[in-house]
Structure formats: C-alpha cells, structure tokens
Design a protein around this motif. Structure first.
Motif, PDB file in Angstrom:
ATOM      1  N   CYS A   1      32.229  19.189  48.356  1.00 54.60           N
ATOM      2  CA  CYS A   1      32.295  20.332  47.444  1.00 54.60           C
ATOM      3  C   CYS A   1      30.942  21.035  47.312  1.00 54.60           C
ATOM      4  O   CYS A   1      30.882  22.201  46.917  1.00 54.60           O
ATOM      5  CB  CYS A   1      32.787  19.883  46.074  1.00 54.60           C
TER       6      CYS A   1
ATOM      7  N   GLY B   1      29.047  21.446  49.937  1.00 59.73           N
ATOM      8  CA  GLY B   1      28.777  22.013  51.258  1.00 59.73           C
ATOM      9  C   GLY B   1      28.190  21.055  52.257  1.00 59.73           C
ATOM     10  O   GLY B   1      27.741  21.477  53.325  1.00 59.73           O
TER      11      GLY B   1
ATOM     12  N   LEU C   1      23.498  24.060  57.200  1.00 58.95           N
ATOM     13  CA  LEU C   1      24.531  24.364  56.216  1.00 58.95           C
ATOM     14  C   LEU C   1      24.947  25.823  56.362  1.00 58.95           C
ATOM     15  O   LEU C   1      24.107  26.723  56.329  1.00 58.95           O
ATOM     16  CB  LEU C   1      24.005  24.100  54.800  1.00 58.95           C
ATOM     17  N   GLU C   2      26.219  26.053  56.515  1.00 57.88           N
ATOM     18  CA  GLU C   2      26.702  27.405  56.748  1.00 57.88           C
ATOM     19  C   GLU C   2      26.589  28.274  55.511  1.00 57.88           C
ATOM     20  O   GLU C   2      26.346  29.477  55.597  1.00 57.88           O
ATOM     21  CB  GLU C   2      28.153  27.359  57.228  1.00 57.88           C
ATOM     22  N   SER C   3      26.813  27.699  54.350  1.00 55.21           N
ATOM     23  CA  SER C   3      26.701  28.456  53.105  1.00 55.21           C
ATOM     24  C   SER C   3      26.280  27.505  51.996  1.00 55.21           C
ATOM     25  O   SER C   3      26.511  26.299  52.068  1.00 55.21           O
ATOM     26  CB  SER C   3      28.027  29.126  52.745  1.00 55.21           C
ATOM     27  N   LEU C   4      25.658  28.064  50.980  1.00 54.71           N
ATOM     28  CA  LEU C   4      25.192  27.269  49.855  1.00 54.71           C
ATOM     29  C   LEU C   4      26.013  27.597  48.615  1.00 54.71           C
ATOM     30  O   LEU C   4      26.295  28.771  48.352  1.00 54.71           O
ATOM     31  CB  LEU C   4      23.716  27.546  49.572  1.00 54.71           C
ATOM     32  N   PRO C   5      26.389  26.595  47.854  1.00 57.13           N
ATOM     33  CA  PRO C   5      27.083  26.877  46.597  1.00 57.13           C
ATOM     34  C   PRO C   5      26.133  27.547  45.616  1.00 57.13           C
ATOM     35  O   PRO C   5      24.914  27.341  45.666  1.00 57.13           O
ATOM     36  CB  PRO C   5      27.506  25.491  46.113  1.00 57.13           C
TER      37      PRO C   5
END
Length: 370
Positions: free
Chosen positions: A186, A188, A340-344
C-alpha cells in the motif's frame, strides 16, 4: 536484596550488583539493549569513582541489521588495546563483566544531525577508521554467527553487499510483510523492489576487508570532559567492505554537504595509508552504497513507525502525522534505488499507518496542519 516491584530482570541484576537501588540509573535510551549505569566497587576499579554499564539484550527484538559476532563483550575484549576509542571492560565479580560508563555527552547532544562536526572531533573519527582498518578477519579470533562457508570471500565487496540485501529482504521485508499484510504494498513497495535494487548497486569494485563498526552515528559517539571521543554500541560490528562503513557513517551522521565530501576524501587518504586498496573505486561505489542505505531505511523506518506509535497508545494524531512525514521522506529518498514508479502522498501514508492503529477516523477528524 529484594527486587523492586515491577522491575525488569536487567534492573534486578543492576540492583543486585550495586547493592543499592537508589544508585541505579536507567534504563538509558537504546533499541537493542536495556542499559543501566551503576557505581563500580572500589575493589574492582580503585579509589576513584567509576561507573559501569550493565547491558541486557531486549527480548523478542526485531533486528534490522545483520549481526556478525556471537558476543559483543567477547569482541570488545579482543579489541582492548587495539581500538583506543572503546571504553574499557571491567570484571566486577566472578562472571560479571561491565563496560566503563563514559561521563560525557553524546555527539548528537552537542552537535545535532545536519550540523558541522568540529575539526578535533572529525580527526578522532578518522583515527577510529584507521584503527579499524588494522583489524583483519585473520587477526580477530572471535566467534562469529555464520560459519565460514556462509561468508563472502575476502575482498568480494559485491558478495558482501548481497548478503546485506538478502538479510533486508528475508528478515525485514518478508517477516514484516506477514506481520502487517499489505502494508508495504500500500506504500508502493513490493517484493520486486529487491531485484531492482540489486541491479542498481551492481558492479562494486573489490576491496580488502577489515573490521567495521556498522553503526557510527552521533548517539554512538561520546565526548568526555577532555574532548576525547569514545565509541559505544558495537553489537552491529562485522567484517567486510570498509567503504560500506563509511557509507553507513555518512548516511547516519547527516554532515553538511561540504563536510561530507571532505570527510569522504580524508577517509580515502587515511585508509589507503592503513589498508592499501580499501578506497578502490570509491567515487563510483560510494553513491551505490549510500543508495543501499537509503533503500534499507525504507523497510526499517516503516516498521519502526508502526512500533513507535503502537508503543504509545495514548498518543494523539500529531504523533501519527510525525511518523507519516518520516516514512514519506524515506520513500522519496529511496525512489531511485528501488525504482518506485510512484510515491504515495503524505495523507495516503498517514492513512495507511492509521489503519494499523485503528485511528483512521480519528486521524481524519483531528489531523494537525503542516
């Protein structure tokens, strides 16, 4: 002497040795051990007042770093006279050995993280590295956790790092993925990040191995009244790539950028005098090792955030927010080595942490600003 009501076995032992509950100081702050400070008997240390540290490992503790030596005390005994910055060991009574308590202040209390370290202290840090470089695995007769067949070959810096990555993957990530199902994902971070991390740090140069402290940060340095620097907490010491010890030190110390660059160069000069080849390829490899430390922090800091708030049931939403900020920062720092493709977002991190405390509704209603 009867034990104090509600006291721990470590405190009971400190009271038993000192003979007076009123002189026992502690427990001191520390993750791996429960530590108390007690006066040492004159028959053991002479007429001058000297205090010692009683350290007992905490039960059911999650180790975030790989241990190498079976006994910290045995290691320190073997290093007496070889590494001057270690407080002496004192045999108090038969079967009881305490480490001398250094009367002083931690380096972190004098110069906080991010602040420049004075030159006299920096020189002593470099001298410590020099002394560690002189301790090879062949000259250190201390029992180690793993058998020789399970250790990386001498000079195999890539193999040494892979051992550390494997520990983070198996003992920190996987074990806590079972304890907290879905938590890492959850945020990432998934199991595939370790393959990406291995590719990112691949290609390390070979360097001769020596003794490493493994945890050289500001709270593990004590400055006494004569400005002498002492090094404590050797439970994470290991034998391996000396550049890894520098990377760990720089990562934890948070020197200002100019001082960090200068310390790295001075470290190379000092180490080459003591252990030729120990800084080989440092310009290419130090960034890789620093990236590993950033990636490693993701898994340790997420779990520590959970444990921190769980240990404070009365804490308010501000504590949850503070931990969410820390986790979001380490995720951002490790985005490149973990690919990491995207960060929360910060709110998403806070919401996910809150799920484990049953605080989701409260955190939304009473979230502090900032």
């Amino acid at each position: 002497m009867p034990a104090e009501r509600g006291s721990s076995p470590a405190r009971e032992r400190a009271v038993e040795i000192s003979g007076d509950p009123g002189v026992v100081e502690g427990p001191l702050e520390g993750y791996h051990h429960e530590t108390y400070v007690i006066p040492l008997p004159a028959e053991a240390v002479g007429p001058l007042p000297i205090r010692g540290k009683l350290r007992e490992p905490r039960n059911n503790l999650l180790w975030f770093d790989r241990r190498s030596f079976v006994s910290e005390v045995r290691l320190l005994r073997a290093l007496q006279g070889r590494v001057a910055a270690i407080p002496e060991l004192i045999d108090v009574v038969e079967g009881v050995c305490l480490q001398r308590f250094i009367e002083g202040r931690t380096l972190g209390s004098l110069h906080a993280s991010g602040e420049e370290v004075p030159e006299d202290i920096a020189v002593q840090v470099l001298h410590l590295f020099r002394q560690l470089a002189r301790v090879s695995q062949w000259s250190l007769d201390v029992e180690r956790v793993c058998d020789p067949d399970g250790r990386p070959d001498e000079g195999d810096s890539a193999g040494f790092l892979d051992h550390l990555i494997r520990f983070a993957e198996e003992r920190v990530y996987r074990e806590n993925a079972v304890r907290f199902p879905g938590l890492f994902a959850c945020l990432g971070v998934d199991a595939g990040c370790f393959s990406r991390l291995r590719r990112h740090v691949a290609g390390l140069h070979e360097r001769p191995f020596c003794l490493l402290h493994g945890d050289l940060h500001r709270e593990n340095f004590i400055v006494d009244g004569h400005r002498r620097l002492w090094t404590i907490d050797w439970e994470l010491a290991m034998v391996g790539d000396p550049l890894y010890d520098l990377a760990t030190h720089l990562h934890l110390m948070r020197y200002p950028k100019a001082q960090q660059d200068l310390m790295a160069k001075r470290w190379c000069e000092a180490m080459e005098e003591e252990l030729p080849g120990s800084s080989g390829g440092w310009e290419e490899d130090l960034p890789r090792l620093l990236d590993f430390k950033r990636a490693q922090s993701v898994f340790t800091d997420i779990v520590r955030a959970i444990e921190f708030v769980a240990s404070r049931p009365g804490a308010g939403p501000s504590v949850l927010r503070q931990q969410a900020v820390k986790v979001r920062q380490v995720l951002a720092s490790a985005a490149r080595p973990l690919a990491l493709e995207s960060l929360p977002s910060l709110d998403e991190v806070e919401g996910e942490l809150a799920r484990w405390y049953g605080w989701r509704d409260r955190s939304r209603r009473a979230r502090p600003s900032g």
